[in-house]
Design a protein around this motif. Structure first.
Motif, PDB file in Angstrom:
ATOM      1  N   PRO A   1       0.803  -1.226   0.000  1.00 31.33           N
ATOM      2  CA  PRO A   1       0.000   0.000   0.000  1.00 31.33           C
ATOM      3  C   PRO A   1       0.842   1.285   0.000  1.00 31.33           C
ATOM      4  O   PRO A   1       2.003   1.270   0.403  1.00 31.33           O
ATOM      5  CB  PRO A   1      -0.778  -0.102   1.304  1.00 31.33           C
ATOM      6  N   ASP A   2       0.226   2.387  -0.439  1.00 31.25           N
ATOM      7  CA  ASP A   2       0.849   3.712  -0.301  1.00 31.25           C
ATOM      8  C   ASP A   2       0.674   4.236   1.120  1.00 31.25           C
ATOM      9  O   ASP A   2       1.484   5.019   1.609  1.00 31.25           O
ATOM     10  CB  ASP A   2       0.213   4.705  -1.276  1.00 31.25           C
ATOM     11  N   ALA A   3      -0.438   3.860   1.724  1.00 30.09           N
ATOM     12  CA  ALA A   3      -0.670   4.236   3.124  1.00 30.09           C
ATOM     13  C   ALA A   3      -1.387   3.079   3.808  1.00 30.09           C
ATOM     14  O   ALA A   3      -2.174   2.361   3.175  1.00 30.09           O
ATOM     15  CB  ALA A   3      -1.503   5.505   3.219  1.00 30.09           C
ATOM     16  N   LEU A   4      -1.076   2.901   5.083  1.00 35.16           N
ATOM     17  CA  LEU A   4      -1.651   1.785   5.847  1.00 35.16           C
ATOM     18  C   LEU A   4      -2.353   2.343   7.079  1.00 35.16           C
ATOM     19  O   LEU A   4      -1.782   3.159   7.802  1.00 35.16           O
ATOM     20  CB  LEU A   4      -0.517   0.833   6.265  1.00 35.16           C
ATOM     21  N   VAL A   5      -3.597   1.909   7.288  1.00 35.63           N
ATOM     22  CA  VAL A   5      -4.296   2.277   8.531  1.00 35.63           C
ATOM     23  C   VAL A   5      -4.472   1.015   9.365  1.00 35.63           C
ATOM     24  O   VAL A   5      -5.108   0.053   8.925  1.00 35.63           O
ATOM     25  CB  VAL A   5      -5.676   2.909   8.247  1.00 35.63           C
ATOM     26  N   LEU A   6      -3.889   1.014  10.554  1.00 40.71           N
ATOM     27  CA  LEU A   6      -4.054  -0.119  11.461  1.00 40.71           C
ATOM     28  C   LEU A   6      -5.251   0.147  12.366  1.00 40.71           C
ATOM     29  O   LEU A   6      -5.321   1.189  13.024  1.00 40.71           O
ATOM     30  CB  LEU A   6      -2.797  -0.298  12.318  1.00 40.71           C
ATOM     31  N   ALA A   7      -6.193  -0.771  12.372  1.00 45.86           N
ATOM     32  CA  ALA A   7      -7.382  -0.614  13.228  1.00 45.86           C
ATOM     33  C   ALA A   7      -7.713  -1.973  13.826  1.00 45.86           C
ATOM     34  O   ALA A   7      -8.794  -2.515  13.640  1.00 45.86           O
ATOM     35  CB  ALA A   7      -8.549  -0.064  12.408  1.00 45.86           C
ATOM     36  N   THR A   8      -6.731  -2.535  14.528  1.00 48.04           N
ATOM     37  CA  THR A   8      -6.868  -3.911  15.002  1.00 48.04           C
ATOM     38  C   THR A   8      -7.533  -4.027  16.370  1.00 48.04           C
ATOM     39  O   THR A   8      -7.675  -5.131  16.890  1.00 48.04           O
ATOM     40  CB  THR A   8      -5.485  -4.608  15.041  1.00 48.04           C
ATOM     41  N   GLY A   9      -7.935  -2.894  16.962  1.00 46.80           N
ATOM     42  CA  GLY A   9      -8.775  -2.953  18.147  1.00 46.80           C
ATOM     43  C   GLY A   9      -8.062  -3.383  19.422  1.00 46.80           C
ATOM     44  O   GLY A   9      -6.858  -3.223  19.569  1.00 46.80           O
ATOM     45  N   ALA A  10      -8.838  -3.958  20.317  1.00 52.85           N
ATOM     46  CA  ALA A  10      -8.324  -4.270  21.648  1.00 52.85           C
ATOM     47  C   ALA A  10      -8.768  -5.666  22.057  1.00 52.85           C
ATOM     48  O   ALA A  10      -9.631  -6.269  21.435  1.00 52.85           O
ATOM     49  CB  ALA A  10      -8.844  -3.251  22.652  1.00 52.85           C
ATOM     50  N   GLN A  11      -8.142  -6.163  23.087  1.00 52.44           N
ATOM     51  CA  GLN A  11      -8.616  -7.403  23.699  1.00 52.44           C
ATOM     52  C   GLN A  11      -8.729  -7.177  25.196  1.00 52.44           C
ATOM     53  O   GLN A  11      -8.173  -6.230  25.737  1.00 52.44           O
ATOM     54  CB  GLN A  11      -7.676  -8.549  23.398  1.00 52.44           C
ATOM     55  N   GLU A  12      -9.460  -8.071  25.847  1.00 55.69           N
ATOM     56  CA  GLU A  12      -9.653  -7.892  27.264  1.00 55.69           C
ATOM     57  C   GLU A  12      -8.421  -8.264  28.050  1.00 55.69           C
ATOM     58  O   GLU A  12      -7.698  -9.177  27.692  1.00 55.69           O
ATOM     59  CB  GLU A  12     -10.795  -8.777  27.738  1.00 55.69           C
TER      60      GLU A  12
END
Ligand code: FES
Lengths: 467, 85
Positions: free
Chosen positions: A116-127
């Motif tokens: 990619p030219d730009a990467l957005v990480l949106a992998t969230g959270a865990q408990e």
């Protein structure tokens, strides 16, 4: 036209993908599940959909609109069941991203690589679940598991259930449990009334713009009242009892520091207990990408959601635990910036409002160090490898080892199937002062893959040819 | 809601199309289906694929997270024990 890759199909990732499209980028959105929505909008699968699905969620119409827009858009490729397992760092630009597409833990998934030219990480959270004696008995669940099974499966984790830990998420779990027919025998919140009041009721006008949160909260309190569920603050489940499954728990009052007050223990019969003490960002991919973290373990970002790696942005729980509204605002900002555009001023304003909310959350419900006294020498800390707190402490003392790696190798803590995802923070915390600072979340393979798949990857992807 | 049937350790278990293997097992009244090296029982813990407590063997493939994998009609599921060292 920049090519934006978004990893994670929850609220933040969906918002980022949409905003990047609106700003003129082409977008690929990777999601590991077989539908979009993430843990927040987790819902029944297409094979058994429910016309009343909306009743189970906040902002369901918003999800439907976002998903419809993304799926119908020819400039956006949505790849579900995409498991990103590694990234190759490159100087001055986003990494190459390797994914396997197919059923979870399957043997013959299709490899795909993204540049990619730009990467957005949106992998969230865990408990984050704090260990206590008996927490590894079947019948002890995270509150997130109760939630996932209720919302995504319509299954109740037990008949008589106690919900314990810290934070408003406990109340959302209760609402779902009640819907699937469980009897919730109580909610036990570790923060005491004084700290709750201080966290939530100071300068209330600063929360005014987030007032729908208060309305949500009132809704949950109504569920408690209607189902006669007692709500107790300043207390915790400090032990679970049973041989092959949980049969009862011990609840104790806590000091403000979360140490149990001796003599306050009460035994409560249950067939399930759901615990949730905090959330931690899922940072494997961010760490592999080389993003700097802040002291609390979330990904460091500037006011445009840019990480310390050029071309890599992040949004949602990865930047700190703040809930869905913050995730949506951050996602929209990250998506626009990734596409080379200016963020919308309204999103910037919303972000400020909901960051305030996140700060309150941490102040009122943040984990206190006294929890360590719940753990005795026989308490399992690393569930995968059955490593007890006593074994950890004595290995650290006997070997005078200060290194996380050598401690892991001596005790095997964090080396099992989950690779320390569950126990990592607890190990770090239990050995504070003994151990050199380090993060267990640093792992080269972000998602498990089969050796056969790895070999196949080696054959098809000659690293010399890769840009 | 269409019914499917899977086999768990050789015994038939009814499930609903789209249900995860973990949900099918829980709905059938089982709370644990794995033992660790030390022999401790395990079932679902995190429910979102991070803890690996729920792994089973599916159609001869080991270490499949039951909470993540949807049951397919005719799946052969076997419970696992971690190798004892
Ligand atoms: S229950 Fe944690 S991975 Fe399935």
């Amino acid at each position: 036209m920049p090519d934006v890759l978004v990893i994670g199909g929850g609220p933040a990732g969906m918002a980022a993908a949409r905003a990047a499209r609106e700003s003129g980028a082409t977008v690929t959105l990777l999601e590991s599940g077989d539908d979009l929505g993430g843990q927040y909008w987790r819902h029944l699968p297409a094979q058994r959909s429910d016309p009343d699905e909306g009743k189970w969620h906040h902002g369901w119409q918003r999800f439907l609109d976002l998903r419809a827009a993304l799926v119908a858009d020819p400039g956006c490729e949505v790849v579900t069941t995409a498991h990103v397992w590694s990234v190759d760092r490159r100087d001055g630009r986003p990494p190459l991203v390797h994914a396997l597409v197919g059923p979870p833990d399957g043997g013959d998934r299709t490899p795909r690589t993204f540049d990619p030219d730009a990467l957005v990480l949106a992998t969230g959270a865990q408990e984050r679940t704090l260990p206590f004696p008996g927490w590894d008995l079947p019948g002890v669940f995270t509150a997130g598991a109760a939630q996932a099974l209720a919302k995504g499966e319509r299954v109740a984790v037990g008949r008589r259930v106690l919900v314990a830990g810290a934070g408003p998420f406990l109340l959302t779990a209760v609402a779902s449990l009640v819907r699937v027919g469980a009897q919730v025998v109580g909610v036990v919140e570790a923060a005491d009334a004084k700290r709750l009041a201080k966290g939530w009721a100071t300068k209330p006008w600063r929360l005014a713009k987030a007032s729908h949160k208060a309305t949500e909260l009132v809704g949950y309190l109504r569920v408690l009242a209607a189902n006669r569920v007692p709500y107790r603050t300043g207390s915790a489940v400090v032990a679970a009892h049973g041989t092959d499954r949980v049969e009862a728990v011990t609840v104790a009052r806590l000091t403000p520091d979360w140490s149990p007050v001796p003599g306050t223990e009460r035994r409560i019969e249950v067939d399930a207990v759901c615990v949730s003490h905090a959330f931690v960002p899922r940072t494997e991919l961010a760490i592999s990408t080389g993003c700097a973290l802040t002291e609390d373990g979330s990904v460091q970002v500037d006011d445009r959601q840019r990480t310390t790696v050029p071309g890599v942005l992040t949004a949602g729980e990865l930047t700190g635990i703040g809930g869905v509204d913050l995730a949506l605002a951050e996602g929209r900002i990250a998506g626009a910036v990734a596409a080379g555009a200016e963020p919308d001023a309204r999103d910037v304003k919303r972000r400020a409002v909901f960051r305030e909310f996140a700060t309150r959350l941490a102040a009122a419900h943040g984990v206190r160090p006294g929890w360590r006294s719940w753990v005795d020498d026989d308490t399992v800390v690393c569930r995968c490898e059955d490593v007890t707190a006593g074994a950890l402490r004595s290995a650290a003392e006997l070997t005078c080892s200060k290194g996380l790696r050598s401690l892991k190798l001596t005790t095997r803590a964090g080396l099992g199937l989950c690779q320390g995802r569950t126990c990592g923070r607890a190990v770090e915390d239990l050995l504070t002062g003994v151990l050199d600072p380090g993060r267990t979340a640093n792992r080269p393979i972000a998602a498990p893959l089969r050796l056969g798949e790895l070999a196949e990857h080696g054959r098809t992807c000659n690293r010399e040819d890769v840009p | 809601m269409s019914k499917i049937r899977i086999e768990v350790d050789g015994r038939p278990v009814e499930a609903v199309a789209g249900q995860s293997i973990a949900a099918a097992l829980l709905a059938a009244g089982r709370t644990s289906w794995r033992r660790t090296r030390a022999g401790r029982p395990r079932g679902v813990f995190c429910g979102i694929g991070t803890c690996f407590d729920c792994v089973v063997t599916v159609n001869d493939l080991r270490d499949v997270r039951a909470c993540q994998r949807r049951a397919a009609d005719g799946d052969r599921v076997e419970t696992q024990e971690d190798d004892r060292a």
